[in-house]
Design a protein around this motif. Sequence first.
Motif, PDB file in Angstrom:
ATOM      1  N   ASN A 122      50.783  20.143-107.015  1.00 18.37           N
ATOM      2  CA  ASN A 122      49.894  21.289-107.054  1.00 18.37           C
ATOM      3  C   ASN A 122      49.123  21.702-105.939  1.00 18.37           C
ATOM      4  OD1 ASN A 122      49.680  21.055-110.437  1.00 18.37           O
ATOM      5  ND2 ASN A 122      49.176  18.824-109.547  1.00 18.37           N
ATOM      6  N   PHE A 123      49.025  22.851-105.566  1.00 20.30           N
ATOM      7  CA  PHE A 123      48.288  23.388-104.420  1.00 20.30           C
ATOM      8  C   PHE A 123      48.144  24.926-104.434  1.00 20.30           C
ATOM      9  CE2 PHE A 123      52.817  23.933-103.344  1.00 20.30           C
ATOM     10  CZ  PHE A 123      52.692  25.106-102.581  1.00 20.30           C
ATOM     11  N   LYS A 124      47.127  25.216-103.656  1.00 22.15           N
ATOM     12  CA  LYS A 124      46.926  26.834-103.548  1.00 22.15           C
ATOM     13  C   LYS A 124      46.713  27.203-102.181  1.00 22.15           C
ATOM     14  CE  LYS A 124      44.065  26.760-107.937  1.00 22.15           C
ATOM     15  NZ  LYS A 124      42.705  27.184-108.322  1.00 22.15           N
ATOM     16  N   TYR A 183      55.016  25.839-112.317  1.00 19.58           N
ATOM     17  CA  TYR A 183      54.290  27.276-112.114  1.00 19.58           C
ATOM     18  C   TYR A 183      54.140  27.640-110.986  1.00 19.58           C
ATOM     19  CZ  TYR A 183      50.623  30.763-113.420  1.00 19.58           C
ATOM     20  OH  TYR A 183      50.123  31.878-113.531  1.00 19.58           O
ATOM     21  N   ILE A 184      54.628  28.864-110.655  1.00 23.70           N
ATOM     22  CA  ILE A 184      54.392  29.395-109.246  1.00 23.70           C
ATOM     23  C   ILE A 184      53.803  30.885-109.449  1.00 23.70           C
ATOM     24  CG2 ILE A 184      55.472  29.926-107.020  1.00 23.70           C
ATOM     25  CD1 ILE A 184      57.875  27.954-107.775  1.00 23.70           C
ATOM     26  N   LYS A 185      52.907  30.986-108.828  1.00 20.70           N
ATOM     27  CA  LYS A 185      52.250  32.341-108.802  1.00 20.70           C
ATOM     28  C   LYS A 185      52.086  32.943-107.490  1.00 20.70           C
ATOM     29  CE  LYS A 185      48.922  33.287-111.655  1.00 20.70           C
ATOM     30  NZ  LYS A 185      47.451  33.331-112.706  1.00 20.70           N
ATOM     31  N   PHE A 186      52.777  34.193-107.401  1.00 26.29           N
ATOM     32  CA  PHE A 186      52.578  34.694-105.665  1.00 26.29           C
ATOM     33  C   PHE A 186      51.722  35.925-106.016  1.00 26.29           C
ATOM     34  CE2 PHE A 186      54.319  37.684-102.477  1.00 26.29           C
ATOM     35  CZ  PHE A 186      53.954  36.992-101.647  1.00 26.29           C
ATOM     36  N   CYS A 187      50.710  36.242-105.292  1.00 24.21           N
ATOM     37  CA  CYS A 187      49.784  37.192-105.303  1.00 24.21           C
ATOM     38  C   CYS A 187      49.568  37.740-106.923  1.00 24.21           C
ATOM     39  CB  CYS A 187      50.463  38.485-104.447  1.00 24.21           C
ATOM     40  SG  CYS A 187      50.470  38.233-102.895  1.00 24.21           S
ATOM     41  N   GLY A 188      49.117  36.605-107.684  1.00 27.60           N
ATOM     42  CA  GLY A 188      48.794  36.801-108.846  1.00 27.60           C
ATOM     43  C   GLY A 188      49.897  36.957-110.062  1.00 27.60           C
ATOM     44  N   GLN A 189      51.073  37.114-109.454  1.00 28.41           N
ATOM     45  CA  GLN A 189      52.274  37.484-110.263  1.00 28.41           C
ATOM     46  C   GLN A 189      53.103  36.199-110.683  1.00 28.41           C
ATOM     47  OE1 GLN A 189      54.948  40.697-109.270  1.00 28.41           O
ATOM     48  NE2 GLN A 189      56.230  40.010-110.867  1.00 28.41           N
TER      49      GLN A 189
END
Length: 552
Positions: free
Chosen positions: A323-325, A358-364
Motif C-alpha cells: 500500500n502507498f500513495k 487496487y491501483i488508482k491513477f489521477c482518481g481513476q
Amino acid sequence: MPLIRAKLGLTNMNSGNKNIILSVKNLSVKFNMPSSIVSAVKSINFKVERGKTLAIVGSSGSGKSVAALSILQLLPYPIAEHDSGSSIKFNGEEIINASKNTLRHIRGNRIAMIFQEPMSSLNPLHTIEKQISETLLIHQSLKGDKARARVIELLEMVGIGDIKNRLNAYPHELSGGQRQRVMIAMALANDPDILIADEPTTALDVTIQAEILKLLKDLQNKFGMAIIFITHDLGILHQIADKICVMQNGHIVEYGSLNDIFYTPKHDYTRKLITAEPRGQKIPVAKNAPLIIEANNLKIWFPIKKGIFRIVKDHVKAVDGVNFKIRQGETLGIVGSSGSGKTTLGLAILRLIPSTGYIKFCGQPINNLNEQYIRPMRCHMQIVFQDPFGSLSPRMSIGAIIAEGLKIHVKGKTPAHYQEMTLAALAEVKLEGDIINRYPHEFSGGQRQRIAIARALILKPKLIILDEPTSALDMMTQADIIDLLRDLQAKYKLAYMFISHDLKTVRAMADNVCVMCNGKIIETGNVNDIFDNPRQKYTKKLMAAAIGIIHK
C-alpha cells in the motif's frame, strides 16, 4: 574451492619488478567513425602489482572502460585502433596483436572481467547454470556433477539466495543486482590472476555492496589476485583500493595511493570528484496536493509449476500486499535489497505486468482497464529503466529513440516540431543536440542513462518511475541529474517513484520512503524519520551499511 591452476612462470621482462603482473605503456585508443576519429584514450601509463588493487576513477566517458577492454583486446577492431607505441604486457607477454590462441588462454582464465551491464553481457537464451558452467568447461574441462557443485559454490560466494531454483533461471528472471552477482561468479570461476571489475557494484544495494567488496578483498588476500577496479563511486574505494588512477577526457590526470588521492589531491578535477555528491533535500509538497497514484493490497505472485501437467505448487511472492500513495510534485523513495520487489512494483504500477489489488491513477481505477483504455494513459506515466543499454534500441538513432513517444502520443506535428522538442529534451539532460544521428553503442553508460531520462521527460508526464536512474553515473553527473530531476519536478509538478539502492540520492530526492524486504513494505515514513530513526532491524542494517561505505 578448486586448486588454483599452475602458473606459467613467465617473468616480467618489461619492468624488472617481479611484483608487476601487468604493465601498460603509452596506451592510446582511437575509434575510426564514419564522420570523424574519436580519441578515447590518450597515451596512458600504469602498472598493476600482484595481490594489489588499482582503481581507475573518472566521469562517464573519461575512457575508463575503453582502457580496461583494451587489456583483453575486446574493443571493436579494426574500428578501434591502437597507436604504434601502445603496449600492454601481462607477465612480460605482449597482449596487443597477440595470437587468437594466446588471447583465448588469457581471457576468462588468467584475466577475467566483470562487465558493467550484466543484462547485455548475459545470454538471454541460456540458464544461469549453463552460462557459468561454460567457462568451467572451456578452461578446466569440468562437466556434470563437478561443474554443478562448482557453480553452486560460486553462487553461494556471491550471495545468491535460493540457489537450486536459480540454477535453471534465465537472466530476465533475476533482478539487476542478482544478474550482477552472476557476472561476478562467472569472473571468479577460474581463480584468475587479474580480475578487471568494471563497475561491479553499480546495480547492488548497499548491504550487498559491502559483502561483495569484502568478498573480493578476501579472495585477493587468499589467492594473491590482482584487481583493476573501475568505478565512479569514490565512496567505496576506501574498502578496496591500494593505488588510484584518475582519468579525464582520455588522460590519467593524477595517480597515487589512496591517502594521496583523498587527502592531498593535486589536480582540480580530482578535488571536484571527491567533493561531488547529491546534496540538500527537496522542498516538501502540500499535504492537500492531488493524489497521482494510489495502490492498495497490491500483489504480484508468480506461479511455480511442477510435474508433467504443470500444476501450480507454490508462488514466488514478488510483491505481497503493498500500500502507498504519491501526490503531485512528491517523490516516494523505494529502497531495499536486490530482489526485494522494487522494480516489479514499478512495472505493476504502469500495468506492464499483471497484478491483483487496487491501483488508482489521477482518481481513476486502472487495475482492470484493458489495453484499449490503458494505452492513451501511458503518455502520462513514464519509466526510466535500470539498464539503459538494454532499454535503448541499437537499431534506432538517439533522435528517433527520444522522439518515438511523441510520434505515438502527439500526432499530427511536423518533423521540425518533433526535432525541436527532441533537442530541448537533450538540452534538459545536458547532452549536445548534435548526437541525434548517433546510436546507443557510441556512448558511455552514463550518457546512455541520460538519453533514457530524456526519452521519459519529453512527454512531460504526471508520473515517472525512476528505476535506479543514477546507478550508471559518476558522482558529478549524479549530482547534476538529481538537481535536474528536482528542478523539473518543481517546474512541472511531476510525481516520482524513485527506486534506488543509493541511499544518498534517495535522501536528496525523496519526501517519503518505503523500505521493501521479500516483497513487503516493512517500514514507511518521512525521509528524515527513516534515515535518522529507523525502527525495523532490516532498515537499520541498510542505513549502517550505507554509512560504512560512504564514510569508511
